[in-house]
Design a protein around this motif. Structure first.
Motif, PDB file in Angstrom:
ATOM      1  N   ILE A   1      17.417  20.460   5.372  1.00 10.94           N
ATOM      2  CA  ILE A   1      18.188  21.690   5.200  1.00 10.94           C
ATOM      3  C   ILE A   1      17.285  22.824   4.714  1.00 10.94           C
ATOM      4  N   LEU A   2      16.406  22.502   3.750  1.00  7.21           N
ATOM      5  CA  LEU A   2      15.500  23.524   3.216  1.00  7.21           C
ATOM      6  C   LEU A   2      14.614  24.090   4.318  1.00  7.21           C
ATOM      7  N   ILE A   3      14.090  23.197   5.174  1.00  9.22           N
ATOM      8  CA  ILE A   3      13.199  23.676   6.241  1.00  9.22           C
ATOM      9  C   ILE A   3      13.986  24.475   7.277  1.00  9.22           C
ATOM     10  N   GLY A   4      15.208  24.031   7.585  1.00  7.45           N
ATOM     11  CA  GLY A   4      16.067  24.810   8.490  1.00  7.45           C
ATOM     12  C   GLY A   4      16.351  26.192   7.918  1.00  7.45           C
TER      13      GLY A   4
ATOM     14  N   ALA B   1      14.551  27.758   5.701  1.00  7.63           N
ATOM     15  CA  ALA B   1      13.289  28.517   5.677  1.00  7.63           C
ATOM     16  C   ALA B   1      13.066  29.182   7.028  1.00  7.63           C
ATOM     17  N   LYS B   2      13.287  28.420   8.110  1.00  8.39           N
ATOM     18  CA  LYS B   2      13.072  28.999   9.448  1.00  8.39           C
ATOM     19  C   LYS B   2      14.036  30.159   9.700  1.00  8.39           C
ATOM     20  N   ALA B   3      15.295  29.995   9.284  1.00  7.11           N
ATOM     21  CA  ALA B   3      16.283  31.065   9.472  1.00  7.11           C
ATOM     22  C   ALA B   3      15.899  32.305   8.659  1.00  7.11           C
ATOM     23  N   PHE B   4      15.600  32.116   7.367  1.00  8.38           N
ATOM     24  CA  PHE B   4      15.246  33.253   6.500  1.00  8.38           C
ATOM     25  C   PHE B   4      13.995  33.959   7.014  1.00  8.38           C
ATOM     26  N   GLU B   5      13.021  33.151   7.478  1.00 12.96           N
ATOM     27  CA  GLU B   5      11.762  33.742   7.931  1.00 12.96           C
ATOM     28  C   GLU B   5      12.013  34.651   9.133  1.00 12.96           C
ATOM     29  N   GLN B   6      12.919  34.198  10.046  1.00  8.26           N
ATOM     30  CA  GLN B   6      13.144  34.972  11.263  1.00  8.26           C
ATOM     31  C   GLN B   6      14.146  36.100  11.076  1.00  8.26           C
ATOM     32  N   LYS B   7      15.217  35.831  10.322  1.00  8.16           N
ATOM     33  CA  LYS B   7      16.300  36.815  10.256  1.00  8.16           C
ATOM     34  C   LYS B   7      16.475  37.435   8.875  1.00  8.16           C
ATOM     35  N   GLY B   8      15.686  37.003   7.912  1.00  7.68           N
ATOM     36  CA  GLY B   8      15.830  37.555   6.571  1.00  7.68           C
ATOM     37  C   GLY B   8      17.048  36.989   5.864  1.00  7.68           C
ATOM     38  N   PHE B   9      17.237  37.360   4.608  1.00  2.99           N
ATOM     39  CA  PHE B   9      18.344  36.826   3.828  1.00  2.99           C
ATOM     40  C   PHE B   9      19.685  37.318   4.351  1.00  2.99           C
ATOM     41  N   GLU B  10      19.792  38.641   4.521  1.00  2.00           N
ATOM     42  CA  GLU B  10      21.065  39.218   4.979  1.00  2.00           C
ATOM     43  C   GLU B  10      21.433  38.713   6.376  1.00  2.00           C
TER      44      GLU B  10
ATOM     45  N   ILE C   1      20.069  25.232  12.886  1.00  2.00           N
ATOM     46  CA  ILE C   1      18.611  25.032  12.962  1.00  2.00           C
ATOM     47  C   ILE C   1      18.221  23.716  12.286  1.00  2.00           C
ATOM     48  N   ALA C   2      18.884  23.388  11.163  1.00  4.88           N
ATOM     49  CA  ALA C   2      18.537  22.166  10.424  1.00  4.88           C
ATOM     50  C   ALA C   2      19.054  20.909  11.141  1.00  4.88           C
ATOM     51  N   GLY C   3      19.968  21.091  12.093  1.00  2.54           N
ATOM     52  CA  GLY C   3      20.544  19.935  12.787  1.00  2.54           C
ATOM     53  C   GLY C   3      21.385  19.081  11.853  1.00  2.54           C
ATOM     54  N   THR C   4      22.178  19.743  10.989  1.00  2.00           N
ATOM     55  CA  THR C   4      23.021  19.004  10.050  1.00  2.00           C
ATOM     56  C   THR C   4      24.419  19.636  10.032  1.00  2.00           C
ATOM     57  N   THR C   5      25.234  19.283   9.030  1.00  2.00           N
ATOM     58  CA  THR C   5      26.597  19.810   8.975  1.00  2.00           C
ATOM     59  C   THR C   5      26.788  20.672   7.735  1.00  2.00           C
TER      60      THR C   5
ATOM     61  N   PRO D   1       6.175  26.792   6.740  1.00  2.00           N
ATOM     62  CA  PRO D   1       7.435  27.538   6.887  1.00  2.00           C
ATOM     63  C   PRO D   1       8.111  27.855   5.547  1.00  2.00           C
ATOM     64  N   ILE D   2       8.001  26.948   4.568  1.00  2.00           N
ATOM     65  CA  ILE D   2       8.604  27.216   3.251  1.00  2.00           C
ATOM     66  C   ILE D   2       7.915  28.421   2.596  1.00  2.00           C
ATOM     67  N   VAL D   3       6.592  28.452   2.669  1.00  2.00           N
ATOM     68  CA  VAL D   3       5.847  29.572   2.072  1.00  2.00           C
ATOM     69  C   VAL D   3       6.158  30.869   2.817  1.00  2.00           C
TER      70      VAL D   3
END
Lengths: 213, 213
Positions: B14-17, B19-28, B38-42, B101-103
């Motif tokens: 979930i954290l990596i998913g 991270a990828k979302a925040f990196e691409q689209k930002g927090f908002e 993206i995380a492939g979870t529920t 990706p986390i960094v």
């Protein structure tokens, strides 16, 4: 003519309202409704001047650029040495960041966009202004032969960007003047020939202010 | 135990998913829906580990901090001089920004928030790591008497922050290594006593890599 002057006044009023909104809430967080409210105008008036929130943001970044160029030109007219002009510019830009709502909003919009790809123009513009000054500093014998003007320009703008950002996060830019002085204290001895080091205190003290000119 | 390991694996996923979302689209711009996709979870799994998007963002900034501290410790163990360690840290952090990706997400979140007031912790943490190294550099005779370790630490982190930001805007951090080398090229001669200047090329070349250790 009167109508034109009134239209221009309304446009400025909207720009300043938008600047205040963007500065406080960022691009995503600002709505046209809030902007109209802060500007004390109507959506009709806003749409007469700007097609969208994007266009407003671009107009603010553009105004900030005009303000920047005006300081570069005014500081060039002081006849100070190129290194003195680089110091003056950094303080003048720091001053604008604290006191001018258009500049503050422009910086926030530029930084928000810089977190991603972001607009290159403001950085390229500042780097080229610093590059011309670095070339002059080199011609004036104030720059070590081993230092490329382009390198100094790129690092100077990068360092300034980070110093103001960290100052903003840690103190709301209250300590920016002191942090800029430390930047020049650390940077000047490494870029100037040792027989010019006596000039460092005077260069560090170089200032220009729009208010005083 | 198996259940605990599985829960930890899901949390990381979930954290990596996120991270990828925040990196691409930002927090908002990131929704919990996108993150789960993206995380492939529920959403159920996400809510088991994190109460909100804010908590996810905080967890990523926290993980990034853990990664940072681990590099500081590993680089301390190399036994390099303090200035060499400062150089190594800047490159290692630059490397993480490009490859982890986390960094990358942590930096984007921190920068987005830095456009406003923003979180002071990451900057304070880095400044204090650099301050300890600057004090050691001073004890090792590598720092001019006239330079306060705190000043060097604050400017070093400010300059690094801006150099990576401008490198990101102009080249997507492709030229970061070269820009960091220029930073040290300009900075080292101004902070080191002249009888230590012969060591500058070796200090500029100092590197540490997690992969190699």
């Amino acid at each position: 003519m009167v109508r034109q002057a009134r239209a221009e006044a309304t446009r400025q009023q909207i720009l300043i309202g938008a600047a205040k909104a963007f500065e406080q809430k960022g691009f995503e967080g600002s709505t046209l409704g809030t902007i109209v409210e802060i500007a004390g105008t109507t959506k009709g008036a806003l749409y007469f001047h700007f097609k969208s929130k994007e266009e407003l943001a671009q107009a603010i970044i553009g105004e900030q650029h005009v303000i920047s160029i005006a300081s570069v030109d005014a500081i060039a007219a002081t006849g100070g040495s190129a290194l003195e002009q680089m110091v003056m510019l950094s303080y003048e830009f720091g001053h604008q960041m604290v006191h001018d709502p258009i500049v503050r909003a422009g910086i926030r919009l530029t930084l928000e966009l810089s977190a991603v790809a972001g607009p290159a123009e403001p950085y390229l513009g500042w780097i080229s202004a610093y590059e011309r000054l670095s070339e002059r500093a080199s011609a004036e014998g104030d720059l070590l032969d081993t230092i490329e003007p382009k390198t100094l320009a790129r690092f100077g703008i990068g360092a300034f960007t980070g110093v103001q950002l960290v100052s903003n996060v840690l103190t709301g830019r209250e300590d920016l003047q002191q942090r800029l002085d430390e930047m020049w204290l650390l940077l000047l001895p490494g870029i100037m020939p040792s027989d010019r080091h006596l000039k460092i205190p005077a260069i560090r003290r170089a200032r220009w202010s729009a208010a005083a000119s």
